[in-house]
Scaffold this active site. Sequence first.
Site, PDB file in Angstrom:
ATOM      1  N   ARG A 166       0.808  -1.207   0.000  1.00 55.25           N
ATOM      2  CA  ARG A 166       0.000   0.000   0.000  1.00 55.25           C
ATOM      3  C   ARG A 166       0.843   1.259   0.000  1.00 55.25           C
ATOM      4  O   ARG A 166       0.507   2.235  -0.660  1.00 55.25           O
ATOM      5  CB  ARG A 166      -0.933   0.001   1.210  1.00 55.25           C
ATOM      6  CG  ARG A 166      -1.787   1.247   1.330  1.00 55.25           C
ATOM      7  CD  ARG A 166      -2.785   1.156   2.456  1.00 55.25           C
ATOM      8  NE  ARG A 166      -3.714   0.039   2.250  1.00 55.25           N
ATOM      9  CZ  ARG A 166      -4.752  -0.225   3.044  1.00 55.25           C
ATOM     10  NH1 ARG A 166      -4.969   0.542   4.101  1.00 55.25           N
ATOM     11  NH2 ARG A 166      -5.539  -1.253   2.805  1.00 55.25           N
ATOM     12  N   TYR A 167       1.961   1.222   0.725  1.00 57.35           N
ATOM     13  CA  TYR A 167       2.769   2.427   0.878  1.00 57.35           C
ATOM     14  C   TYR A 167       3.982   2.451  -0.028  1.00 57.35           C
ATOM     15  O   TYR A 167       4.485   3.523  -0.364  1.00 57.35           O
ATOM     16  CB  TYR A 167       3.257   2.554   2.330  1.00 57.35           C
ATOM     17  CG  TYR A 167       2.133   2.600   3.328  1.00 57.35           C
ATOM     18  CD1 TYR A 167       1.328   3.713   3.431  1.00 57.35           C
ATOM     19  CD2 TYR A 167       1.877   1.516   4.163  1.00 57.35           C
ATOM     20  CE1 TYR A 167       0.285   3.766   4.347  1.00 57.35           C
ATOM     21  CE2 TYR A 167       0.847   1.555   5.082  1.00 57.35           C
ATOM     22  CZ  TYR A 167       0.048   2.673   5.166  1.00 57.35           C
ATOM     23  OH  TYR A 167      -0.979   2.721   6.057  1.00 57.35           O
ATOM     24  N   VAL A 173       8.902  -2.779  -3.621  1.00 54.02           N
ATOM     25  CA  VAL A 173      10.304  -3.147  -3.462  1.00 54.02           C
ATOM     26  C   VAL A 173      10.805  -3.758  -4.765  1.00 54.02           C
ATOM     27  O   VAL A 173      10.174  -4.653  -5.335  1.00 54.02           O
ATOM     28  CB  VAL A 173      10.493  -4.130  -2.296  1.00 54.02           C
ATOM     29  CG1 VAL A 173      11.949  -4.569  -2.196  1.00 54.02           C
ATOM     30  CG2 VAL A 173      10.059  -3.478  -0.998  1.00 54.02           C
ATOM     31  N   ASP A 227       5.632  -2.242  14.443  1.00 53.84           N
ATOM     32  CA  ASP A 227       4.966  -3.107  13.464  1.00 53.84           C
ATOM     33  C   ASP A 227       5.768  -4.390  13.264  1.00 53.84           C
ATOM     34  O   ASP A 227       6.033  -4.816  12.143  1.00 53.84           O
ATOM     35  CB  ASP A 227       4.797  -2.373  12.126  1.00 53.84           C
ATOM     36  CG  ASP A 227       3.865  -3.129  11.175  1.00 53.84           C
ATOM     37  OD1 ASP A 227       3.004  -3.897  11.673  1.00 53.84           O
ATOM     38  OD2 ASP A 227       4.008  -2.982   9.948  1.00 53.84           O
ATOM     39  N   ASN A 246       7.782  -8.490   8.279  1.00 52.68           N
ATOM     40  CA  ASN A 246       8.804  -7.453   8.381  1.00 52.68           C
ATOM     41  C   ASN A 246      10.115  -8.002   8.946  1.00 52.68           C
ATOM     42  O   ASN A 246      10.958  -7.241   9.400  1.00 52.68           O
ATOM     43  CB  ASN A 246       8.313  -6.305   9.261  1.00 52.68           C
ATOM     44  CG  ASN A 246       7.177  -5.552   8.607  1.00 52.68           C
ATOM     45  OD1 ASN A 246       7.028  -5.562   7.391  1.00 52.68           O
ATOM     46  ND2 ASN A 246       6.360  -4.900   9.426  1.00 52.68           N
ATOM     47  N   ASP A 269      11.918  -2.741   7.787  1.00 53.77           N
ATOM     48  CA  ASP A 269      10.734  -1.879   7.683  1.00 53.77           C
ATOM     49  C   ASP A 269      10.548  -1.006   8.925  1.00 53.77           C
ATOM     50  O   ASP A 269       9.789  -1.338   9.835  1.00 53.77           O
ATOM     51  CB  ASP A 269       9.483  -2.710   7.430  1.00 53.77           C
ATOM     52  CG  ASP A 269       8.333  -1.831   6.925  1.00 53.77           C
ATOM     53  OD1 ASP A 269       8.478  -0.585   6.973  1.00 53.77           O
ATOM     54  OD2 ASP A 269       7.311  -2.383   6.500  1.00 53.77           O
TER      55      ASP A 269
END
Length: 575
Positions: free
Chosen positions: A235-236, A239, A355, A360, A373
């Site tokens: 979403r953000y 990679v 998170d 991650n 992350d």
Amino acid sequence: MNLTFQRVIVFGLLALLRFGATEGDSNLCAHRNVLPLNDFGSSSSSSSSSSSSTSSKSPDEPFQKWGGEILDDNLTIRCHRNIYCFTLWSTDPVNKSKVQVLKQGCWIGEPNVCIPGSCVSNMAPKNNSHFCCCSGDMCNENFTDGYDPDAHTTTPFIPSHPLQDDSYKIKTVIISLVSVISVALVIVVAYFGYRMCTRPKHPSTESLHPPESPPIQPEFDMNDLKLCNIVSKGRYAEVWKGKLEDQDVAVKIYSPHYREYYNNERTLYRLPYMEHEGLVRFFGADERITQEGSAQLMIVMSLVPLGSLNGYLKNNTLDWTTMVKMAYSVAKALSHLHTDIQKADQFKPVLAHRDLNTRNILVRPDLSCVVADLGFAIATMGSKLIKKGHAEVAEQTSLTDVGTLRYMAPELLDGAVNLRDCEASLKQIDIYALGLVLWEIATRCVDLYQGAPLPDYSPPFQTEIGSSPTFEEMQLMVVRAKKRPRFPEVWKETNQAVRSLKETIEECWDADAEARLTALCVEERLSELPNLWAHEIKHRGMTPTLNAMINITDTTTTSTTTTTTSDQPPTSATQ
């Protein structure tokens, strides 16, 4: 000064006062009180004798009046502080053999006055009254008039206050109070000295981000960076696999709409002491304008070819050694993030990841793990958050509740995060997620099932509420019902290593945030697991599973291009 400290002072005072009252040996004396206390040998006290009590023992009379403790027979008194015994008696002027005991009890006298062992009067009588004192148990029970007028020229000696020594009592009280005050001062100085020594010393946050600092130059030449192929998209950010000169790298590209997360992650990776074996290596960050005119916000990191821990656990199982290695490396990385480091003018504050989950966390070729992350991570010091290089009081600023939904701590789901000590609270939130990650890794360990069939991979709470839980479902499960993922029944409680692992996981996801372990404590416990396991093998004859890893997918090759922290990036409220 807290309540415990006040209790120490009060108990110290009581102990000193009691010590002052009972110090030294005690002895027994014969006790009798025919005359009032202050009425013998003194004409000034005769007027009060009629109103005084003639009883030898009264429960309301103070301890100091008799100089000791009157026993139940009412004829014996226990004297304290090596007090001597005395007898005061009178003889009939006509019949000297007729004797009446006026007083017997404890006497505060001088050693050269009182005779050891026997009570003999060597002083001239006054008004046919005789006095003697002695040392030794019940030495005053028998008394003798040994006064020889021809051999003595001393004046009669009759005590006016045989049972009291006011100056001695005053001195005792003064000494006790001085002792108490001295002890209190020592405790106060030690207490505040300890607080000063243990209080963390943080430098000014201005050193983290000088207000007038020039723009940071790129760490590499953008012309040397080549993008090869996309690995994952969230979403953000997305990679890519790339090449920086001749080295394979991972390039995380943020959309301009999420510049805040890009700036945050770039700033944290540039902090001192962020080069750690448990973190991905940071090469640099920069912006680039595409041919279409849009901005690319790029963070360049080391490529971790085995991809995310989540993907690895789906397709592989672990033996005990590999499971411990993975779990330990994750805990060690989080411990580094949670530790502030200062050397000279270089300072790394505490970083809360916010998170932590298996998407991650990346797996190295040696099967150790690295944490990645840091888009949601935040620096903190005590009750303050560090934003853009400046400290802000957490209670006076906005702090969005972020994280992957199924890994959210109960206080996050319940909106009850304690911002008064945001450093401790944010670390406790990470520890809760760490407990779920450890459970997730352990459930893929073949050795823990002792030959029983290994269940399919399942993330936390999938068995209970499925693969796409809602916020309300997680809140009901974690906060209201206080449920946690189940441990397989086949895990033996009798195995000390397995028991230690389970206890560590349970103490990470405890409902009480303050009862959770620290990352450093988890790291230390996990470091002990290999020895505990070896001890069990030696004493129980266990044989660990020979297959270190079993490929479940029945494929002959495994993709080695996964490098992102999440195939499906986390959101602030939903997964």
